[in-house]
Write a protein that holds these residues in place. Structure first.
Motif, PDB file in Angstrom:
ATOM      1  N   SER A  22     -54.095  27.616  57.585  1.00 29.97           N
ATOM      2  CA  SER A  22     -54.426  28.731  58.473  1.00 29.97           C
ATOM      3  C   SER A  22     -54.051  30.074  57.847  1.00 29.97           C
ATOM      4  CB  SER A  22     -53.717  28.553  59.812  1.00 29.97           C
ATOM      5  OG  SER A  22     -54.031  29.601  60.690  1.00 29.97           O
ATOM      6  N   THR A  26     -56.546  33.200  57.026  1.00 31.46           N
ATOM      7  CA  THR A  26     -56.292  34.532  57.582  1.00 31.46           C
ATOM      8  C   THR A  26     -56.116  35.564  56.477  1.00 31.46           C
ATOM      9  OG1 THR A  26     -55.283  33.565  59.545  1.00 31.46           O
ATOM     10  CG2 THR A  26     -54.724  35.862  59.060  1.00 31.46           C
ATOM     11  N   ARG A  30     -58.399  38.807  55.760  1.00 32.01           N
ATOM     12  CA  ARG A  30     -57.811  40.151  55.760  1.00 32.01           C
ATOM     13  C   ARG A  30     -58.147  40.891  54.462  1.00 32.01           C
ATOM     14  NH1 ARG A  30     -52.030  39.794  57.433  1.00 32.01           N
ATOM     15  NH2 ARG A  30     -52.914  39.698  59.497  1.00 32.01           N
ATOM     16  N   ALA A  85     -55.681  34.945  67.083  1.00 31.66           N
ATOM     17  CA  ALA A  85     -56.179  35.322  65.755  1.00 31.66           C
ATOM     18  C   ALA A  85     -57.564  34.722  65.534  1.00 31.66           C
ATOM     19  CB  ALA A  85     -55.207  34.853  64.677  1.00 31.66           C
ATOM     20  N   THR A  89     -61.275  36.660  64.985  1.00 29.01           N
ATOM     21  CA  THR A  89     -62.184  36.338  63.885  1.00 29.01           C
ATOM     22  C   THR A  89     -63.560  35.966  64.426  1.00 29.01           C
ATOM     23  OG1 THR A  89     -60.345  35.596  62.517  1.00 29.01           O
ATOM     24  CG2 THR A  89     -62.527  34.858  61.865  1.00 29.01           C
ATOM     25  N   ALA A 113     -54.840  40.487  65.889  1.00 25.29           N
ATOM     26  CA  ALA A 113     -54.301  39.410  65.045  1.00 25.29           C
ATOM     27  C   ALA A 113     -52.885  39.749  64.571  1.00 25.29           C
ATOM     28  CB  ALA A 113     -55.222  39.163  63.854  1.00 25.29           C
ATOM     29  N   GLU A 117     -49.472  37.725  65.316  1.00 23.87           N
ATOM     30  CA  GLU A 117     -48.776  37.225  64.131  1.00 23.87           C
ATOM     31  C   GLU A 117     -47.276  37.501  64.226  1.00 23.87           C
ATOM     32  OE1 GLU A 117     -48.902  38.057  59.346  1.00 23.87           O
ATOM     33  OE2 GLU A 117     -50.732  38.355  60.482  1.00 23.87           O
ATOM     34  N   ASP A 175     -62.606  31.176  57.673  1.00 30.66           N
ATOM     35  CA  ASP A 175     -61.368  31.431  58.416  1.00 30.66           C
ATOM     36  C   ASP A 175     -61.350  30.628  59.724  1.00 30.66           C
ATOM     37  OD1 ASP A 175     -58.916  32.475  59.155  1.00 30.66           O
ATOM     38  OD2 ASP A 175     -59.688  34.454  59.647  1.00 30.66           O
TER      39      ASP A 175
END
Length: 180
Positions: A22, A26, A30, A85, A89, A113, A117, A175
């Motif tokens: 994951s 991510t 990003r 998150a 996406t 996100a 996080e 993602d």
């Protein structure tokens, strides 16, 4: 037949591997988003704002996240963090798919996100201490550091390699797959 729950180091390793995958997804997204924004706008300011909006919520929420995580169900916090998150996406993927992706969409999605996080790492760390014996903390800490370092090194590499090949839509799909 009821499946036995995962306990101890085996259970931790399964969850750690899922989090590693994951985190790679991510991080790839990003990085690819920042490059895509620069390619589309030719603006260093727009690129910088993607990073700004991704990390500012993380920085400001982190001091209170640990306190709140101690009061909440850690499994639920990790799940909700991944879910939010993932939803951000999916939102970006929908905007790309209808050819309506705008900078503010990206800024909002990375901010959401980043906010969630801030809760994920403290929850995962606290859950780790509940899953393992103290004798396994060092090994688990090493694995967590490896996952973090791998995502910081491998994710930009993947983002840079994949963006020209599968474009932003493909990276967002990648993602989403890593969230599952």
């Amino acid at each position: 037949m009821k499946q036995a729950p995962l306990h101890g180091f085996r259970g931790f390793s399964v969850i750690w591997f899922g989090q590693l995958i994951s985190m790679l997804g991510t991080g790839t997204t990003r990085f690819a988003l920042t490059i895509w924004v620069f390619q589309e706008t030719d603006s260093v300011t727009a690129l910088t704002l993607v990073t700004f909006f991704a990390f500012v919520p993380l920085v400001f929420a982190s001091p209170i996240a640990g306190v709140l995580v101690d009061r909440w169900n850690r499994k639920l916090v990790v799940l909700m963090s991944d879910l939010m998150a993932g939803l951000s996406t999916i939102f970006l993927l929908l905007m790309v798919s209808v050819s309506d992706l705008q900078l503010w969409h990206i800024y909002a999605a990375v901010a959401v996100a980043g906010l969630f996080e801030a809760f994920q790492f403290p929850a995962f760390s606290a859950a780790t201490t509940l899953m393992l014996d103290k004798s396994q903390y060092g090994r688990a800490s090493g694995m967590l550091s490896t996952a973090n370092a791998a995502s910081q090194i491998v994710a930009p590499l993947l983002g840079g390699l994949l963006l020209p090949l599968i474009n932003l839509r493909g990276i967002l799909l990648f993602d989403i797959v890593t969230f599952t």
